[in-house]
Design a protein around this motif. Structure first.
Motif, PDB file in Angstrom:
ATOM      1  N   THR A  98       0.838  -1.200   0.000  1.00 31.20           N
ATOM      2  CA  THR A  98       0.000   0.000   0.000  1.00 31.20           C
ATOM      3  C   THR A  98       0.876   1.254   0.000  1.00 31.20           C
ATOM      4  OG1 THR A  98      -0.051   0.135   2.413  1.00 31.20           O
ATOM      5  CG2 THR A  98      -1.726  -1.261   1.338  1.00 31.20           C
ATOM      6  N   MET A  99       0.227   2.406  -0.133  1.00 28.23           N
ATOM      7  CA  MET A  99       0.984   3.664  -0.059  1.00 28.23           C
ATOM      8  C   MET A  99       1.589   3.847   1.331  1.00 28.23           C
ATOM      9  SD  MET A  99      -0.653   6.650  -2.431  1.00 28.23           S
ATOM     10  CE  MET A  99      -2.255   6.776  -1.679  1.00 28.23           C
ATOM     11  N   LYS A 100       0.923   3.274   2.327  1.00 29.54           N
ATOM     12  CA  LYS A 100       1.487   3.347   3.685  1.00 29.54           C
ATOM     13  C   LYS A 100       2.812   2.595   3.747  1.00 29.54           C
ATOM     14  CE  LYS A 100       0.256   2.409   8.517  1.00 29.54           C
ATOM     15  NZ  LYS A 100      -0.784   1.868   9.421  1.00 29.54           N
ATOM     16  N   ASP A 101       2.882   1.432   3.065  1.00 23.73           N
ATOM     17  CA  ASP A 101       4.138   0.674   3.019  1.00 23.73           C
ATOM     18  C   ASP A 101       5.229   1.469   2.304  1.00 23.73           C
ATOM     19  OD1 ASP A 101       2.912  -1.546   4.256  1.00 23.73           O
ATOM     20  OD2 ASP A 101       2.165  -2.260   2.311  1.00 23.73           O
ATOM     21  N   VAL A 102       4.858   2.137   1.209  1.00 24.89           N
ATOM     22  CA  VAL A 102       5.821   2.946   0.452  1.00 24.89           C
ATOM     23  C   VAL A 102       6.330   4.096   1.311  1.00 24.89           C
ATOM     24  CG1 VAL A 102       6.142   4.431  -1.559  1.00 24.89           C
ATOM     25  CG2 VAL A 102       4.818   2.316  -1.778  1.00 24.89           C
ATOM     26  N   ALA A 103       5.393   4.741   2.005  1.00 28.26           N
ATOM     27  CA  ALA A 103       5.774   5.870   2.849  1.00 28.26           C
ATOM     28  C   ALA A 103       6.752   5.443   3.939  1.00 28.26           C
ATOM     29  CB  ALA A 103       4.514   6.504   3.460  1.00 28.26           C
ATOM     30  N   ALA A 104       6.470   4.285   4.564  1.00 30.27           N
ATOM     31  CA  ALA A 104       7.347   3.794   5.632  1.00 30.27           C
ATOM     32  C   ALA A 104       8.734   3.477   5.097  1.00 30.27           C
ATOM     33  CB  ALA A 104       6.725   2.550   6.272  1.00 30.27           C
ATOM     34  N   ARG A 105       8.819   2.863   3.917  1.00 31.35           N
ATOM     35  CA  ARG A 105      10.124   2.491   3.361  1.00 31.35           C
ATOM     36  C   ARG A 105      10.918   3.724   2.934  1.00 31.35           C
ATOM     37  NH1 ARG A 105      12.048  -2.491   1.154  1.00 31.35           N
ATOM     38  NH2 ARG A 105      13.892  -2.137  -0.160  1.00 31.35           N
ATOM     39  N   ALA A 106      10.210   4.729   2.384  1.00 29.07           N
ATOM     40  CA  ALA A 106      10.902   5.929   1.904  1.00 29.07           C
ATOM     41  C   ALA A 106      11.128   6.959   3.010  1.00 29.07           C
ATOM     42  CB  ALA A 106      10.093   6.555   0.772  1.00 29.07           C
ATOM     43  N   GLY A 107      10.452   6.766   4.154  1.00 29.60           N
ATOM     44  CA  GLY A 107      10.612   7.712   5.255  1.00 29.60           C
ATOM     45  C   GLY A 107       9.941   9.044   4.991  1.00 29.60           C
TER      46      GLY A 107
ATOM     47  N   GLU B 271      11.389  12.602  -4.366  1.00 30.39           N
ATOM     48  CA  GLU B 271      10.716  11.829  -5.413  1.00 30.39           C
ATOM     49  C   GLU B 271      11.520  10.581  -5.774  1.00 30.39           C
ATOM     50  OE1 GLU B 271       8.929  12.353  -9.960  1.00 30.39           O
ATOM     51  OE2 GLU B 271       9.861  14.059  -8.932  1.00 30.39           O
ATOM     52  N   ARG B 272      12.853  10.729  -5.796  1.00 35.27           N
ATOM     53  CA  ARG B 272      13.707   9.583  -6.098  1.00 35.27           C
ATOM     54  C   ARG B 272      13.553   8.507  -5.035  1.00 35.27           C
ATOM     55  NH1 ARG B 272      18.067   7.533  -4.302  1.00 35.27           N
ATOM     56  NH2 ARG B 272      18.433   9.266  -2.845  1.00 35.27           N
ATOM     57  N   ARG B 273      13.534   8.876  -3.751  1.00 32.84           N
ATOM     58  CA  ARG B 273      13.390   7.900  -2.677  1.00 32.84           C
ATOM     59  C   ARG B 273      12.049   7.190  -2.742  1.00 32.84           C
ATOM     60  NH1 ARG B 273      14.592  11.825   1.117  1.00 32.84           N
ATOM     61  NH2 ARG B 273      12.839  11.129   2.417  1.00 32.84           N
ATOM     62  N   VAL B 274      11.005   7.963  -3.015  1.00 31.70           N
ATOM     63  CA  VAL B 274       9.673   7.364  -3.112  1.00 31.70           C
ATOM     64  C   VAL B 274       9.611   6.396  -4.290  1.00 31.70           C
ATOM     65  CG1 VAL B 274       7.223   7.834  -3.578  1.00 31.70           C
ATOM     66  CG2 VAL B 274       8.505   9.297  -1.979  1.00 31.70           C
ATOM     67  N   GLN B 275      10.184   6.787  -5.432  1.00 28.40           N
ATOM     68  CA  GLN B 275      10.148   5.920  -6.612  1.00 28.40           C
ATOM     69  C   GLN B 275      10.947   4.643  -6.380  1.00 28.40           C
ATOM     70  OE1 GLN B 275       8.155   6.674  -9.403  1.00 28.40           O
ATOM     71  NE2 GLN B 275       8.539   4.474  -9.599  1.00 28.40           N
ATOM     72  N   GLU B 276      12.063   4.748  -5.660  1.00 26.16           N
ATOM     73  CA  GLU B 276      12.847   3.556  -5.323  1.00 26.16           C
ATOM     74  C   GLU B 276      12.050   2.616  -4.437  1.00 26.16           C
ATOM     75  OE1 GLU B 276      16.474   4.928  -3.602  1.00 26.16           O
ATOM     76  OE2 GLU B 276      17.451   5.296  -5.541  1.00 26.16           O
ATOM     77  N   ALA B 277      11.307   3.178  -3.492  1.00 27.88           N
ATOM     78  CA  ALA B 277      10.463   2.354  -2.613  1.00 27.88           C
ATOM     79  C   ALA B 277       9.342   1.688  -3.414  1.00 27.88           C
ATOM     80  CB  ALA B 277       9.881   3.215  -1.488  1.00 27.88           C
ATOM     81  N   ILE B 278       8.755   2.433  -4.340  1.00 27.38           N
ATOM     82  CA  ILE B 278       7.696   1.877  -5.203  1.00 27.38           C
ATOM     83  C   ILE B 278       8.230   0.701  -6.003  1.00 27.38           C
ATOM     84  CG2 ILE B 278       6.323   2.353  -7.281  1.00 27.38           C
ATOM     85  CD1 ILE B 278       5.867   5.198  -6.139  1.00 27.38           C
TER      86      ILE B 278
ATOM     87  N   LYS C 102       0.926  11.804   2.142  1.00 28.79           N
ATOM     88  CA  LYS C 102       0.604  12.829   1.159  1.00 28.79           C
ATOM     89  C   LYS C 102       1.724  12.958   0.136  1.00 28.79           C
ATOM     90  CE  LYS C 102      -1.783  16.102  -0.721  1.00 28.79           C
ATOM     91  NZ  LYS C 102      -2.993  15.753  -1.503  1.00 28.79           N
ATOM     92  N   THR C 103       2.953  12.816   0.590  1.00 30.01           N
ATOM     93  CA  THR C 103       4.091  12.906  -0.333  1.00 30.01           C
ATOM     94  C   THR C 103       4.056  11.757  -1.333  1.00 30.01           C
ATOM     95  OG1 THR C 103       5.456  13.996   1.336  1.00 30.01           O
ATOM     96  CG2 THR C 103       6.612  12.942  -0.488  1.00 30.01           C
ATOM     97  N   VAL C 104       3.761  10.554  -0.841  1.00 31.00           N
ATOM     98  CA  VAL C 104       3.653   9.399  -1.740  1.00 31.00           C
ATOM     99  C   VAL C 104       2.530   9.625  -2.751  1.00 31.00           C
ATOM    100  CG1 VAL C 104       3.175   6.928  -1.902  1.00 31.00           C
ATOM    101  CG2 VAL C 104       4.584   7.814  -0.023  1.00 31.00           C
ATOM    102  N   SER C 105       1.397  10.132  -2.270  1.00 28.94           N
ATOM    103  CA  SER C 105       0.262  10.384  -3.148  1.00 28.94           C
ATOM    104  C   SER C 105       0.625  11.364  -4.257  1.00 28.94           C
ATOM    105  CB  SER C 105      -0.917  10.926  -2.332  1.00 28.94           C
ATOM    106  OG  SER C 105      -2.000  11.249  -3.167  1.00 28.94           O
TER     107      SER C 105
END
Length: 349
Positions: free
Chosen positions: A21-30, A51-58, A34-37
């Motif tokens: 979920t986006m919650k999992d992405v947020a936790a991994r990217a720190g 954005e790079r950290r979030v995309q890596e987590a995705i 809202k930022t993930v969204s």
């Protein structure tokens, strides 16, 4: 000492069916949800590094945006359903592809299934698609009573019938000119000197079969030819039934000198039967078929434009969804006579 079994990495640790979920992405990217969204939906307000950290987590988690939840908030699912007669029939290949291309141009996904020419299966499949909240349906009907779709249509499910009209409801339909095409094909045989012309078609309850038989009779009447009962046969398109019908027409003291076959499945069996005859028998077929031009002689056909039928139906569907097409209409697309040799053979006697 025995080797300790290794635990599979990245497979057994995850349970199938549990999507990240986006919650999992947020936790991994720190970062926050809202930022993930914002990153997932391409919105501004995120630094390149974040954005790079979030995309890596995705990428690491295999996250995919839940489009169903997003479009449901807008009242649409961005999916349309296509109920076919038979997925194996080559006629439906270009038709289905045309519907899919129009759907894709409108940002929608196509889901299709086959009724196998069973009215109960058609109803079951159509209602199952409605239960999954498709925005619209394109239906090649197997049955002749479609009142079961009235509640769905009232609820806003755009609906277009293809190849055959709807039964007992008023709805958009897109058809070929089955009557006119058959009339032209049989008239072509008459013009080449034939008077004893057989017709082999599909089940008489099917709209296309009935219309093509009507076109055959009209052409014979135009030529002043009285049709004998032995010259027509409608029924299942299985090879055994068609073979028996063709062999009966081609035998006896006054056999037919030409055959008009009612669809591509009938034509395949008729071609095999004619190849076994000691005399030349003319043939015109409704529906083009693969390799028809490579046979000797090539098969003269009344061709439908399956892609145009599918494209027209899908355009009508999305016009309904856009609110620009309200009054149901019946559209008949023209057929085309393609001469290749088999329909131009003169009578053998």
């Amino acid at each position: 000492m025995p080797e300790t079994p290794r635990r599979a990495v990245g497979i057994s640790a995850n349970r199938y069916g549990n999507r990240p979920t986006m919650k999992d992405v947020a936790a991994r990217a720190g970062v926050g949800l809202k930022t993930v969204s914002r990153v997932v939906n391409g919105e501004p307000g995120v630094t390149p590094e974040t954005e790079r950290r979030v995309q890596e987590a995705i990428d690491a988690l295999g996250f995919r945006r839940n489009d169903s939840a997003r479009v449901l908030r807008k009242g649409r699912t961005a999916t349309v359903g296509l109920v076919l007669e038979d997925l194996a029939d080559p006629f439906y290949g270009p038709l289905s592809r045309a519907v899919e291309e129009v759907a894709r141009a409108h940002g929608a996904l196509l889901i299709n299934g086959s009724s196998a020419e069973d009215p109960d299966r058609e109803q079951e499949l159509a209602l199952a698609l409605c239960a999954r909240r498709v925005d619209g349906l394109v239906v090649i009907p197997a049955g002749d009573d479609h009142r079961y779709l009235e509640p769905e249509i009232r609820a806003g499910v755009a609906t277009v019938f293809v190849d055959r009209p709807a039964g007992r409801i008023d709805a958009d339909c897109v058809l070929s000119d089955n009557f006119g095409g058959a009339r032209e094909g049989v008239a072509h045989l008459v013009a080449h000197g034939h008077r004893r012309i057989g017709f082999i078609g599909d089940m008489p309850r099917i709209h296309t079969a009935a219309e093509r038989l009507r076109g055959y009779r009209a052409a014979m009447e135009d030529a002043g030819i009285a049709v004998e009962d032995a010259w027509t046969s409608l029924g299942a398109t299985d090879p055994w039934r068609v073979r028996r019908a063709a062999e009966r027409m081609l035998s006896g003291p006054s056999p037919v000198t030409a055959v008009f076959s009612g669809n591509n499945r009938v034509t395949v069996t008729v071609i095999r039967v004619l190849a076994e005859q000691s005399r030349a028998v003319a043939l015109v077929a409704f529906d083009d078929l693969e390799l028809a031009d490579l046979l000797q002689p090539g098969v003269t056909v009344v061709a439908q434009d399956a892609a145009a039928i599918g494209r027209t139906a899908a355009d009508r569907l999305f016009r309904q969804l856009d609110g620009t097409q309200i009054v149901p209409e019946r559209i008949e697309l023209p057929t085309r006579l393609i001469t290749r040799g088999s329909g131009e053979l003169p009578p053998a006697d």
